[in-house]
Design a protein around this motif. Structure first.
Motif, mmCIF file in Angstrom:
data_model
loop_
_atom_site.group_PDB
_atom_site.id
_atom_site.type_symbol
_atom_site.label_atom_id
_atom_site.label_comp_id
_atom_site.label_asym_id
_atom_site.label_seq_id
_atom_site.Cartn_x
_atom_site.Cartn_y
_atom_site.Cartn_z
ATOM 1 N N PHE A 109 0.897 -1.168 -0.143
ATOM 2 C CA PHE A 109 0.038 -0.022 0.025
ATOM 3 C C PHE A 109 0.862 1.188 0.074
ATOM 4 C CE2 PHE A 109 -2.885 -3.156 1.513
ATOM 5 C CZ PHE A 109 -4.190 -2.810 0.906
ATOM 6 N N ALA A 110 0.972 2.015 -1.070
ATOM 7 C CA ALA A 110 1.663 3.118 -1.307
ATOM 8 C C ALA A 110 0.774 4.145 -1.194
ATOM 9 C CB ALA A 110 2.489 3.120 -2.450
ATOM 10 N N ARG A 111 1.304 5.607 -1.264
ATOM 11 C CA ARG A 111 0.526 6.585 -1.303
ATOM 12 C C ARG A 111 0.054 6.941 -2.487
ATOM 13 N NH1 ARG A 111 4.467 7.327 2.832
ATOM 14 N NH2 ARG A 111 3.755 7.321 4.904
ATOM 15 N N SER A 112 -0.015 6.378 -3.668
ATOM 16 C CA SER A 112 -0.877 6.528 -4.648
ATOM 17 C C SER A 112 -1.060 4.915 -5.306
ATOM 18 C CB SER A 112 0.124 7.260 -5.809
ATOM 19 O OG SER A 112 1.157 6.481 -6.212
ATOM 20 N N SER A 116 1.496 1.486 -5.799
ATOM 21 C CA SER A 116 1.414 0.567 -5.188
ATOM 22 C C SER A 116 1.787 -0.753 -5.652
ATOM 23 C CB SER A 116 -0.078 0.455 -4.752
ATOM 24 O OG SER A 116 -0.595 1.599 -4.045
ATOM 25 N N SER A 117 1.894 -1.967 -5.082
ATOM 26 C CA SER A 117 2.587 -3.057 -5.727
ATOM 27 C C SER A 117 2.006 -4.334 -4.877
ATOM 28 C CB SER A 117 4.009 -2.897 -5.704
ATOM 29 O OG SER A 117 4.591 -4.053 -6.579
ATOM 30 N N ALA A 118 2.877 -5.322 -4.989
ATOM 31 C CA ALA A 118 2.803 -6.661 -4.499
ATOM 32 C C ALA A 118 4.070 -7.224 -4.139
ATOM 33 C CB ALA A 118 1.783 -7.561 -5.069
ATOM 34 N N ASN A 119 4.153 -7.916 -3.244
ATOM 35 C CA ASN A 119 5.378 -8.971 -2.872
ATOM 36 C C ASN A 119 5.125 -10.311 -3.284
ATOM 37 O OD1 ASN A 119 7.171 -6.973 -1.884
ATOM 38 N ND2 ASN A 119 6.574 -7.615 0.398
ATOM 39 N N VAL A 186 7.455 -0.677 1.299
ATOM 40 C CA VAL A 186 6.928 0.380 0.225
ATOM 41 C C VAL A 186 7.908 1.471 -0.024
ATOM 42 C CG1 VAL A 186 6.332 1.824 2.499
ATOM 43 C CG2 VAL A 186 4.922 1.926 0.056
ATOM 44 N N GLY A 187 7.787 1.990 -1.268
ATOM 45 C CA GLY A 187 8.925 2.953 -1.609
ATOM 46 C C GLY A 187 8.477 4.527 -1.165
ATOM 47 N N GLU A 188 9.318 4.995 -0.294
ATOM 48 C CA GLU A 188 8.767 6.250 0.013
ATOM 49 C C GLU A 188 10.171 6.843 0.666
ATOM 50 O OE1 GLU A 188 6.378 5.844 3.516
ATOM 51 O OE2 GLU A 188 7.784 4.454 4.525
ATOM 52 N N SER A 189 9.910 8.460 0.720
ATOM 53 C CA SER A 189 11.000 8.972 1.187
ATOM 54 C C SER A 189 10.453 10.372 1.654
ATOM 55 C CB SER A 189 12.108 9.580 0.031
ATOM 56 O OG SER A 189 11.412 10.148 -0.849
ATOM 57 N N PRO A 190 11.154 11.066 2.544
ATOM 58 C CA PRO A 190 10.663 12.244 3.221
ATOM 59 C C PRO A 190 10.181 13.547 2.513
ATOM 60 C CG PRO A 190 12.529 11.396 4.423
ATOM 61 C CD PRO A 190 12.610 10.802 3.368
ATOM 62 N N ASP A 191 10.835 13.580 1.178
ATOM 63 C CA ASP A 191 10.727 14.525 0.381
ATOM 64 C C ASP A 191 10.247 13.966 -1.046
ATOM 65 O OD1 ASP A 191 12.774 12.933 -0.622
ATOM 66 O OD2 ASP A 191 14.044 14.561 -0.922
ATOM 67 N N ASP A 192 9.296 12.975 -0.931
ATOM 68 C CA ASP A 192 8.532 12.390 -2.230
ATOM 69 C C ASP A 192 7.374 13.197 -2.659
ATOM 70 O OD1 ASP A 192 6.818 11.865 -0.296
ATOM 71 O OD2 ASP A 192 7.460 9.571 -0.466
ATOM 72 N N GLU A 194 4.633 13.357 -1.337
ATOM 73 C CA GLU A 194 3.243 12.655 -0.866
ATOM 74 C C GLU A 194 2.605 13.192 0.528
ATOM 75 O OE1 GLU A 194 1.624 11.058 -3.132
ATOM 76 O OE2 GLU A 194 3.062 10.368 -4.428
ATOM 77 N N ASP A 195 1.534 12.786 0.717
ATOM 78 C CA ASP A 195 0.803 13.114 1.995
ATOM 79 C C ASP A 195 0.967 12.159 3.058
ATOM 80 O OD1 ASP A 195 -0.658 13.730 4.028
ATOM 81 O OD2 ASP A 195 -2.745 13.724 3.136
ATOM 82 N N HIS A 196 2.080 12.440 3.791
ATOM 83 C CA HIS A 196 2.607 11.394 4.880
ATOM 84 C C HIS A 196 1.495 11.145 6.049
ATOM 85 C CE1 HIS A 196 7.068 12.020 3.399
ATOM 86 N NE2 HIS A 196 6.048 11.261 2.342
ATOM 87 N N ALA A 197 0.248 11.772 5.766
ATOM 88 C CA ALA A 197 -0.616 11.665 6.873
ATOM 89 C C ALA A 197 -1.357 10.169 6.315
ATOM 90 C CB ALA A 197 -1.535 12.657 6.858
ATOM 91 N N VAL A 198 -1.163 9.919 5.041
ATOM 92 C CA VAL A 198 -1.897 8.664 4.627
ATOM 93 C C VAL A 198 -0.877 7.354 5.011
ATOM 94 C CG1 VAL A 198 -2.521 7.488 2.590
ATOM 95 C CG2 VAL A 198 -2.989 9.816 2.843
#
Length: 251
Positions: A109-112, A116-119, A186-192, A194-198
């Motif tokens: 579950f990514a923020r878009s 989003s993907s699957a393992n 999940v792929g994420e970074s502090p400056d990506d 995206e809304d990190h409240a999600v």
């Protein structure tokens, strides 16, 4: 070593077209050429989806399978009835097929939705599926049973000759296979941006055993559940717990 060099080609003749490339074209880092990766994917599976062309049209059929060795190296053993369509297609010379086994290990579950993907862990085996010779059929059936229900044969009567005649097995060599794995967070970074409240993360998905449900006669007699059944349930749970532990270590 190039990926293609790690995947031996099959012999070619009029009955078996040239083997297509088994190299992963996108996200090449997910392809694994270590034979142990193939062994693990096959060892933990129960159903193979087998693709072939019949009357010019592609079809895919699910088969219970086992992994065994009938004296010429490891093979995928596909279980079915002597009247099954694929077994008739195989004839005396075998039939070109592609067999796939896939384990879904998690939903990412990514923020878009785009990210989003699957393992997963998946294997594709390509080659000629051939009918197991009659003199090896009983042994092939034993190996299928040992793959699907380890330890069960010791609790049961032996197969009868009639039962062996009514069942058929195809064998598919494992010398041309491709394994692809995603085991990551999940792929994420502090400056990506995206809304990190999600919330973002991975929901583990695994095959687990429920409580065994007795048949009517066993229930009426109060027959205890056999050790092989309990052992398989425990193995499935252990595999699921191991996957979840490895995922937690990645996050």
């Amino acid at each position: 070593m190039p990926i293609d060099d790690a995947l031996p080609a099959l012999p070619t003749d009029d009955a078996l077209p040239a083997l297509p490339s088994l190299a992963v074209r996108r996200l090449r880092d997910r392809q694994q050429t270590d034979p142990e990766a193939l062994r693990q994917v096959l060892a933990e599976g129960f159903v193979a989806h087998v693709g072939l062309v019949r009357d010019g049209f592609p079809i895919v059929l699910p088969f219970l399978y086992g992994v065994g060795d009938l004296g010429a190296g490891p093979v995928l053993l596909l279980h079915g009835s002597t009247g099954g369509g694929l077994f008739l297609d195989a004839g005396d010379e075998g039939v070109p097929v592609s067999a796939t086994i896939t384990h879904l290990d998690g939903i990412v579950f990514a923020r878009s939705t785009f990210d989003s993907s699957a393992n997963y862990r998946s294997a594709m085996v390509v080659g000629r599926a051939s009918v197991v010779p009659a003199e090896l059929r009983a042994e092939a059936l034993r190996q299928v049973a040992d793959h699907l229900m380890p330890g069960r044969r010791a609790e049961l009567r032996a197969m009868t000759a009639k039962e062996v005649r009514q069942t058929q097995v195809l064998h598919l060599p494992l010398d041309a296979a491709s394994v692809k794995v995603r085991a990551a967070g999940v792929g994420e970074s502090p400056d990506d941006g995206e809304d990190h409240a999600v919330w973002a993360g991975v929901l583990p998905v695994a095959l687990r055993a429920g409580e065994p449900v007795a048949g009517a006669l066993a229930a009426a007699a109060g027959t205890p559940v056999d050790p092989s059944v309990r052992a398989l349930a425990a193995r499935l749970d252990a595999v699921a717990e191991g996957l979840e532990a490895r995922l937690a270590a990645l996050m």
